[in-house]
Design an enzyme around this catalytic site. Structure first.
Site, PDB file in Angstrom:
ATOM      1  N   LYS A   1      47.363  34.596  47.347  1.00 11.68           N
ATOM      2  CA  LYS A   1      46.429  34.121  48.162  1.00 11.68           C
ATOM      3  C   LYS A   1      45.266  33.704  47.419  1.00 11.68           C
ATOM      4  CE  LYS A   1      42.812  35.091  50.262  1.00 11.68           C
ATOM      5  NZ  LYS A   1      41.647  34.233  49.890  1.00 11.68           N
TER       6      LYS A   1
ATOM      7  N   CYS B   1      34.249  37.583  34.437  1.00  9.57           N
ATOM      8  CA  CYS B   1      34.288  39.182  34.548  1.00  9.57           C
ATOM      9  C   CYS B   1      33.612  39.752  33.316  1.00  9.57           C
ATOM     10  CB  CYS B   1      35.460  39.578  35.388  1.00  9.57           C
ATOM     11  SG  CYS B   1      36.813  39.191  34.490  1.00  9.57           S
TER      12      CYS B   1
ATOM     13  N   GLU C   1      25.880  43.033  38.561  1.00  6.14           N
ATOM     14  CA  GLU C   1      26.615  41.805  38.079  1.00  6.14           C
ATOM     15  C   GLU C   1      26.167  40.591  38.784  1.00  6.14           C
ATOM     16  OE1 GLU C   1      30.837  41.383  39.129  1.00  6.14           O
ATOM     17  OE2 GLU C   1      31.149  40.702  37.249  1.00  6.14           O
TER      18      GLU C   1
ATOM     19  N   GLU D   1      41.326  44.435  39.010  1.00  5.67           N
ATOM     20  CA  GLU D   1      40.497  43.911  37.805  1.00  5.67           C
ATOM     21  C   GLU D   1      39.316  43.416  38.596  1.00  5.67           C
ATOM     22  OE1 GLU D   1      38.668  41.794  35.647  1.00  5.67           O
ATOM     23  OE2 GLU D   1      40.393  40.246  35.469  1.00  5.67           O
TER      24      GLU D   1
HETATM   25  P1  ADP Z   1      33.563  36.895  44.805  1.00  2.00           P
HETATM   26  O1  ADP Z   1      32.659  37.956  45.336  1.00  2.00           O
HETATM   27  O2  ADP Z   1      33.359  36.572  43.571  1.00  2.00           O
HETATM   28  O3  ADP Z   1      33.609  35.792  45.662  1.00  2.00           O
HETATM   29  P2  ADP Z   1      35.723  38.400  46.149  1.00  2.00           P
HETATM   30  O4  ADP Z   1      36.138  39.936  45.660  1.00  2.00           O
HETATM   31  O5  ADP Z   1      34.906  38.237  47.433  1.00  2.00           O
HETATM   32  O6  ADP Z   1      34.975  37.718  44.946  1.00  2.00           O
HETATM   33  O7  ADP Z   1      36.973  37.623  46.298  1.00  2.00           O
HETATM   34  C1  ADP Z   1      38.068  37.659  45.739  1.00  2.00           C
HETATM   35  C2  ADP Z   1      39.269  37.384  46.517  1.00  2.00           C
HETATM   36  O8  ADP Z   1      39.459  38.494  47.348  1.00  2.00           O
HETATM   37  C3  ADP Z   1      39.474  36.006  47.113  1.00  2.00           C
HETATM   38  O9  ADP Z   1      40.599  35.458  47.140  1.00  2.00           O
HETATM   39  C4  ADP Z   1      39.073  36.731  48.565  1.00  2.00           C
HETATM   40  O10 ADP Z   1      39.303  35.695  49.438  1.00  2.00           O
HETATM   41  C5  ADP Z   1      39.580  37.777  48.747  1.00  2.00           C
HETATM   42  N1  ADP Z   1      38.980  38.774  49.705  1.00  2.00           N
HETATM   43  C6  ADP Z   1      37.559  38.490  50.006  1.00  2.00           C
HETATM   44  N2  ADP Z   1      37.581  39.563  51.151  1.00  2.00           N
HETATM   45  C7  ADP Z   1      38.617  40.316  51.136  1.00  2.00           C
HETATM   46  C8  ADP Z   1      39.172  41.188  51.947  1.00  2.00           C
HETATM   47  N3  ADP Z   1      38.379  42.076  52.959  1.00  2.00           N
HETATM   48  N4  ADP Z   1      40.458  41.619  51.973  1.00  2.00           N
HETATM   49  C9  ADP Z   1      41.229  40.986  50.956  1.00  2.00           C
HETATM   50  N5  ADP Z   1      40.846  40.306  50.111  1.00  2.00           N
HETATM   51  C10 ADP Z   1      39.487  39.605  50.285  1.00  2.00           C
END
Ligand code: ADP
Length: 503
Positions: free
Chosen positions: A198, A307, A407, A273
């Site tokens: 995903k 990161c 961050e 990570e």
């Molecule tokens: P950023 O804050 O840098 O955008 P995220 O941690 O929000 O990074 O996103 C990293 C990945 O996690 C993306 O593929 C995002 O779609 C996914 N993601 C965001 N929210 C959720 C959730 N509640 N459960 C699983 N995956 C998620």
């Protein structure tokens, strides 16, 4: 729906953009079950230029079912390690053959400079696939001489096997879309797992091109599936899915905790990570010009959306002014532009949300008394509308400020003087994160004394942001759980089975 400027876009990328974009599920190209789509935005202009399916829980169900079938039946489980090695090598060759197109798609989708996408992202992907292909034939257990008290009269033989963990769900972020996909896909496929990937909603395109190339390489249907969609729908459905054996996540610490908890509910194996606030520590013997150049690369590479970005710069007070002046000069001279333009050194941030988050941090720094030695503003590039932020160096900070503690994930570094090694070791570790650090010095004994004191998964000396396929990568503290790359990554994608035979 045209991306920023098409003068730099090759015919191959044009053809990709002209094809309908669908998800790969069970070897078939699919729309989302509910027909939903999401826009893909060019961060250099803020304009949407294409759409991808917005997959949801039902699409994740279909993809997991396809991955389960492929794991248990058909050609994949029958493949010998050497067959998996050859497939992965063929996949790597196809990526190499399409390197420029992949780099361009990444530049359009993420905003990163195309030259870096080609020389760093795609080059690392090709090397990593080949590196992991080699491991497919080297996954091994051990034999043990066992001594069981109750069975003195029986001869016993013990051995361990490493078996693929099963169906893997991989959730990846938008900062290195293709590389993060490769970090999950290569060990999963080398180990004999099947998977559902995903990608982040901001950057879904290269994962779809990756899927086309996986199919072309000859992976059996269902071994590798891609579902594009939002995190709170598709991502959450995958993280909490009862039909998978492992979740591999890269992203923010906040979402990583949610993913980890969802996985634990099903006792799904999980590796995380996560974020960082990595220190760059310049000792008093370092060459100030080299340290300034190193600090610039540490924070401004990939617009600071890394990161391991060196976002806290600690310079010995005797060198502070020189290093900060050098760094500010480099920051002010960097060429901002759309990622697709080969002359660009700093591209836009990935999204309007990210631009506003970063500018909000800079504002909070000003409110708390910090000052910008360079940058500190949004930047207007071309016709405007892009998500640019000037490379920024903040000074006059205190250790309790938000810009020092949190961050930022953008081109913003806080520069701070220190007096002695004990002080800098304490302040460098005064963070919930522990992903990486760098030390700039040629004083071998002080460097060696500092390395064990730094609580971080990676410590660089006289360099920063340097990764190698053979080196395990991951975080201490809230920067994550598990180590990717190197031999260590095999532990994340295999289960150990102990066998005791009474002969
Ligand atoms: P950023 O804050 O840098 O955008 P995220 O941690 O929000 O990074 O996103 C990293 C990945 O996690 C993306 O593929 C995002 O779609 C996914 N993601 C965001 N929210 C959720 C959730 N509640 N459960 C699983 N995956 C998620």
């Amino acid at each position: 729906m045209e991306p920023y400027s098409d003068q730099h876009i090759s015919d191959a990328t044009r053809r990709f953009l002209a094809r309908p974009r669908r998800m790969l599920i069970g070897g078939e190209w699919c729309e989302a079950v509910d027909g939903g789509t999401l826009e893909v935005i060019d961060p250099a202009t803020g304009a949407a230029f294409t759409r991808v399916p917005a997959g949801g829980a039902e699409d994740i169900d279909r993809a997991v079912a396809a991955a389960r079938r492929a794991f248990e039946s058909g050609d994949w489980p029958k493949m010998r390690p050497v067959d998996r090695e050859r497939l992965l090598l063929r996949f790597a060759d196809l990526i190499e053959a399409n390197a420029q197109e992949l780099a361009e798609i990444e530049a359009l989708d993420n905003g990163k400079p195309v030259v870096m996408a080609r020389l760093v992202d795609v080059a690392l992907v090709v090397d990593f696939l080949r590196y992991m292909a080699g491991w497919a034939t080297k996954i091994e257990g051990a034999t043990m001489d066992v001594s069981v008290p109750l069975m003195r009269d029986r001869e016993l033989f013990g051995f361990t096997r490493r078996e693929p963990v099963g169906v893997v769900g991989a959730i990846i972020p938008w900062n290195f879309p293709l590389l993060m996909a490769a970090w999950k896909v290569a060990p999963a496929l080398a180990s004999g797992c099947t998977m559902v990937l995903k990608p982040a909603e901001e950057t879904p395109l290269t994962a779809l091109r990756f899927a086309e190339l996986a199919k072309e390489a000859g992976y059996p249907a269902g071994v590798f599936n891609v579902v594009t969609g939002h995190g709170h729908t598709a991502g959450a459905a995958l993280a909490g899915h009862k039909g998978i054996e492992k979740v591999a996540f890269t992203g923010s610490t906040e979402i990583g905790k949610l993913v980890g908890k969802a996985a634990l509910d099903n006792m799904t194996r999980v590796s995380l990570e996560l974020g960082g606030k990595s220190p760059v520590i310049v000792l008093d013997d370092a060459d100030p010009a080299a340290a300034a150049a190193g600090a610039a690369q540490a924070i401004f590479f990939n617009q600071g959306q890394v990161c391991t970005a060196g976002s806290r710069l600690f310079v010995h007070k005797s060198r502070f002014d020189e290093v900060v002046e050098g760094l500010a000069g480099i920051a002010a001279g960097m060429k901002l532009g759309p990622g697709i333009d080969p002359a660009t050194q700093v591209g836009p941030l990935v999204s309007a949300v990210q631009q506003q988050r970063v500018l909000g941090y800079i504002r909070s720094g000003y409110e708390e008394g910090a000052r910008a030695a360079a940058g500190g503003e949004p930047a207007r590039v071309g016709a405007g509308g892009g998500y640019f932020v000037q490379p920024t160096v903040l000074v006059d900070t205190r250790d309790d400020m938000k810009v020092v503690r949190e961050e930022i994930f953008g081109p913003v570094v806080v520069a701070m003087p220190y007096e002695d090694l004990d002080e800098v070791a304490r302040r460098a570790n005064d963070t919930p994160y522990g992903l990486a650090a760098s030390i700039w010095s040629n004083d071998l004994s002080r460097v060696h004394r500092l390395i064990p004191r730094i609580k971080a998964g990676t410590v660089w000396v006289n360099c920063h942001n340097i990764l190698d396929n053979a080196m395990p990568f991951g975080g201490y503290k809230q920067s994550g759980i598990g180590r990717e790359m190197g031999r260590a990554v095999l532990d994340l994608y295999t289960e150990s089975k102990s066998v005791i035979m009474a002969l």
